[in-house]
Design an enzyme around this catalytic site. Structure first.
Site, PDB file in Angstrom:
ATOM      1  N   LYS A 270      -0.594 -25.120  -8.934  1.00 23.08           N
ATOM      2  CA  LYS A 270      -0.477 -23.844  -8.232  1.00 23.08           C
ATOM      3  C   LYS A 270       0.948 -23.733  -7.731  1.00 23.08           C
ATOM      4  O   LYS A 270       1.604 -24.755  -7.502  1.00 23.08           O
ATOM      5  CB  LYS A 270      -1.439 -23.790  -7.034  1.00 23.08           C
ATOM      6  CG  LYS A 270      -1.912 -22.403  -6.727  1.00 23.08           C
ATOM      7  CD  LYS A 270      -3.049 -22.009  -7.667  1.00 23.08           C
ATOM      8  CE  LYS A 270      -3.560 -20.631  -7.403  1.00 23.08           C
ATOM      9  NZ  LYS A 270      -4.766 -20.363  -8.183  1.00 23.08           N
TER      10      LYS A 270
HETATM   11  P1  NAD Z   1      -4.470  -9.601  -5.857  1.00 21.92           P
HETATM   12  O1  NAD Z   1      -3.146  -9.815  -5.234  1.00 21.92           O
HETATM   13  O2  NAD Z   1      -4.555  -8.856  -7.137  1.00 21.92           O
HETATM   14  O3  NAD Z   1      -5.455  -8.908  -4.822  1.00 21.92           O
HETATM   15  C1  NAD Z   1      -5.678  -9.421  -3.544  1.00 21.92           C
HETATM   16  C2  NAD Z   1      -6.471  -8.390  -2.773  1.00 21.92           C
HETATM   17  O4  NAD Z   1      -6.827  -8.936  -1.524  1.00 21.92           O
HETATM   18  C3  NAD Z   1      -5.687  -7.104  -2.504  1.00 21.92           C
HETATM   19  O5  NAD Z   1      -6.537  -6.000  -2.708  1.00 21.92           O
HETATM   20  C4  NAD Z   1      -5.317  -7.260  -1.047  1.00 21.92           C
HETATM   21  O6  NAD Z   1      -5.137  -6.015  -0.417  1.00 21.92           O
HETATM   22  C5  NAD Z   1      -6.573  -7.937  -0.540  1.00 21.92           C
HETATM   23  N1  NAD Z   1      -6.419  -8.512   0.775  1.00 21.92           N
HETATM   24  C6  NAD Z   1      -5.382  -9.208   1.288  1.00 21.92           C
HETATM   25  N2  NAD Z   1      -5.607  -9.484   2.585  1.00 21.92           N
HETATM   26  C7  NAD Z   1      -6.829  -8.957   2.891  1.00 21.92           C
HETATM   27  C8  NAD Z   1      -7.603  -8.915   4.050  1.00 21.92           C
HETATM   28  N3  NAD Z   1      -7.196  -9.475   5.184  1.00 21.92           N
HETATM   29  N4  NAD Z   1      -8.813  -8.282   3.982  1.00 21.92           N
HETATM   30  C9  NAD Z   1      -9.242  -7.708   2.858  1.00 21.92           C
HETATM   31  N5  NAD Z   1      -8.540  -7.721   1.719  1.00 21.92           N
HETATM   32  C10 NAD Z   1      -7.340  -8.339   1.735  1.00 21.92           C
HETATM   33  O7  NAD Z   1      -5.112 -11.061  -6.006  1.00 21.92           O
HETATM   34  P2  NAD Z   1      -6.284 -11.513  -6.991  1.00 21.92           P
HETATM   35  O8  NAD Z   1      -5.649 -12.034  -8.217  1.00 21.92           O
HETATM   36  O9  NAD Z   1      -7.309 -10.460  -7.069  1.00 21.92           O
HETATM   37  O10 NAD Z   1      -6.834 -12.786  -6.202  1.00 21.92           O
HETATM   38  C11 NAD Z   1      -7.831 -12.666  -5.191  1.00 21.92           C
HETATM   39  C12 NAD Z   1      -8.474 -14.019  -4.968  1.00 21.92           C
HETATM   40  O11 NAD Z   1      -9.062 -14.464  -6.199  1.00 21.92           O
HETATM   41  C13 NAD Z   1      -7.522 -15.144  -4.548  1.00 21.92           C
HETATM   42  O12 NAD Z   1      -8.214 -16.043  -3.722  1.00 21.92           O
HETATM   43  C14 NAD Z   1      -7.186 -15.819  -5.855  1.00 21.92           C
HETATM   44  O13 NAD Z   1      -6.761 -17.149  -5.672  1.00 21.92           O
HETATM   45  C15 NAD Z   1      -8.543 -15.745  -6.534  1.00 21.92           C
HETATM   46  N6  NAD Z   1      -8.510 -15.872  -8.005  1.00 21.92           N
HETATM   47  C16 NAD Z   1      -7.779 -15.021  -8.773  1.00 21.92           C
HETATM   48  C17 NAD Z   1      -7.807 -15.153 -10.152  1.00 21.92           C
HETATM   49  C18 NAD Z   1      -7.085 -14.191 -11.069  1.00 21.92           C
HETATM   50  O14 NAD Z   1      -7.292 -14.275 -12.275  1.00 21.92           O
HETATM   51  N7  NAD Z   1      -6.271 -13.284 -10.574  1.00 21.92           N
HETATM   52  C19 NAD Z   1      -8.559 -16.171 -10.733  1.00 21.92           C
HETATM   53  C20 NAD Z   1      -9.300 -17.020  -9.927  1.00 21.92           C
HETATM   54  C21 NAD Z   1      -9.277 -16.848  -8.559  1.00 21.92           C
END
Ligand code: NAD
Length: 419
Positions: free
Chosen positions: A107
């Protein structure tokens, strides 16, 4: 070793300790399994639009190289710190092993609020980050992907920067790229679709029909928005959604296509509605069938866990549940079906693996092929987690982590310790 600190790293350590005890891993082998192989820390200086310069701290943590290259996302967040990055890298290792991918976990990320940068500044800091990382990454060493605060465009800049230094196009250096820059169809949607596929399997077990079922999704970025769209497509009513700018809830169900259009146009949920505005701190504890935390870690605390009113907790985010909450959820096992993060959000890394394989072979698959293979991998992992949980009477998280940790442990023992 105390270079890794903070509550999220402690959570990774505590989760590992539970598994190590359950698997009866000898004490002397535990540090070798848990502690990351490498942590890289760099400073990224960039020109700002106003003519000044800023320097952003950045990290990359590679957990283990025992089973192949490391693989993992890149997070841009103002309060990012090394312990958090290390915890996420460790979780990636167990996730890759659980789903049978030939990777260790990694990461990385930059301590920057991506929403505070102009597009030019975002490109500058992204390119500088990749340039600083070139000695430590490579298609056979460490392959990056998107995570919170990064997206397909950032991956395209990473790939382009790396390729410029190599003198040829190396698409396989990152995954989660746009399809026209060597990405795969289905990667952007993979995590959310995987979450909904697995939530469907949980609902089958609980005999909940999708028609008339309800859901709440926290976070409306890549994972949250695709999850909401896929839930809606299955006829499940989405009652609540939130992002860092707004929170909406309506017992009659929200208009998901309109929310998606709003987020597409404005980048955030703010401004969508005044009537459906809701208290974000109360969102997670509303009554629903499926609750999907898809934003930050450690949002389900012990207190929230005791108030949850969902039937299925589908962990789209990484590490949304604290160890204290986990103890509460273990006691509520007959009421709440937990799909632990390393299983629930594994769709992303599985299709990232497909993208890497396609890039290496220069042979691209169709979307139905990607979806079909994804579902098969998730299905196999889901069945394995359920079988072990039932066999040993352990919670789903223990079962999932144990499968992952055991595979890494066996690989390390088989290869031996050099020199
Ligand atoms: P992203 O940046 O696309 O979206 C993150 C979202 O979380 C945004 O809508 C943001 O506004 C919201 N957010 C931030 N702070 C917040 C709060 N206090 N309350 C409510 N919403 C809030 O990120 P993502 O890629 O969608 O990742 C989200 C989660 O999923 C993370 O934990 C990431 O590690 C995990 N994840 C992502 C992937 C991937 O393929 N992108 C894969 C596995 C896990």
């Amino acid at each position: 070793m105390d270079m890794y600190t903070g509550p999220f790293f402690e959570q990774a350590r505590q989760n590992f300790a539970v598994i190590a005890d359950y698997l009866e891993i000898p004490l002397h082998q535990r540090d070798r399994l848990l502690l990351p192989k490498r942590a890289i820390m760099v400073s990224c200086p960039v020109h700002r639009d106003d003519g000044t310069e800023s320097v952003f701290a950045a990290y990359r943590v590679q957990h283990h190289l025992t089973m192949g290259p490391t693989k993992g996302g890149t997070r841009y967040a103002a309060n990012l710190h090394l312990g958090e990055v290390a915890a996420l890298a460790i979780a990636m290792s167990w996730k890759c092993a659980l789903t049978g991918l030939p990777y260790g976990g990694a990461k990385g990320g930059i301590c920057v609020d991506p929403y505070s940068l102009s597009k030019r500044e975002l490109e500058a800091v992204s390119r500088r980050y990749m340039q600083e990382m070139i000695p430590f990454v490579g298609p056979k060493t460490d392959v990056m992907a998107p995570d919170m605060g990064t997206n397909e465009q950032v991956m395209a800049w990473f790939m382009d920067t790396y390729s410029m230094y190599q003198g040829n196009t190396v698409t396989e250096i990152v995954t989660g790229k746009p399809v026209d820059a060597g990405g795969t169809v289905g990667r952007r949607e993979a995590t959310g679709r995987g979450v909904v596929h697995l939530a469907g399997r949980a609902m089958e077990r609980l005999k909940i029909e999708p028609d008339g079922a309800t859901a709440i999704v926290q976070g409306f970025g890549n994972v949250g928005s695709v999850t909401a769209a896929a839930l809606h497509q299955q006829g499940i009513k989405v009652l609540g959604v939130s992002d860092h700018t707004a929170c909406y809830f309506d017992k009659r169900g929200l208009d998901v296509p309109a929310l998606l259009r709003h987020a597409e146009t404005h980048g955030v949920l703010r401004g969508f509605s005044t009537e459906a505005q809701f208290d974000p701190t109360a969102l997670l504890i509303q009554k629903c069938d499926i609750l999907v935390p898809a934003a930050l870690e450690r949002v389900i605390t012990g207190d929230i866990a005791s108030k949850l009113q969902c039937r299925v907790l589908a962990e789209g985010a990484n590490g949304p549940t604290t160890p204290e909450a986990d103890r509460v959820l273990n006691a509520r096992r007959s009421e709440i079906f937990v799909i632990p993060d390393i299983l629930c959000n594994a769709g992303g890394v599985v299709v990232s693996y497909f993208e890497w394989v396609q890039d290496l072979q220069r042979l691209f698959w169709t979307e139905p092929e990607v979806r079909d293979r994804l579902n098969r991998v998730l299905e196999r992992a889901f069945q394995a987690v359920m079988a072990r949980s039932e066999r040993d009477g352990v919670p789903h998280r223990t079962s999932a982590l144990a499968i992952g940790v055991e595979k890494v442990q066996k690989a390390k023992m088989t290869r031996g310790l050099f020199p």
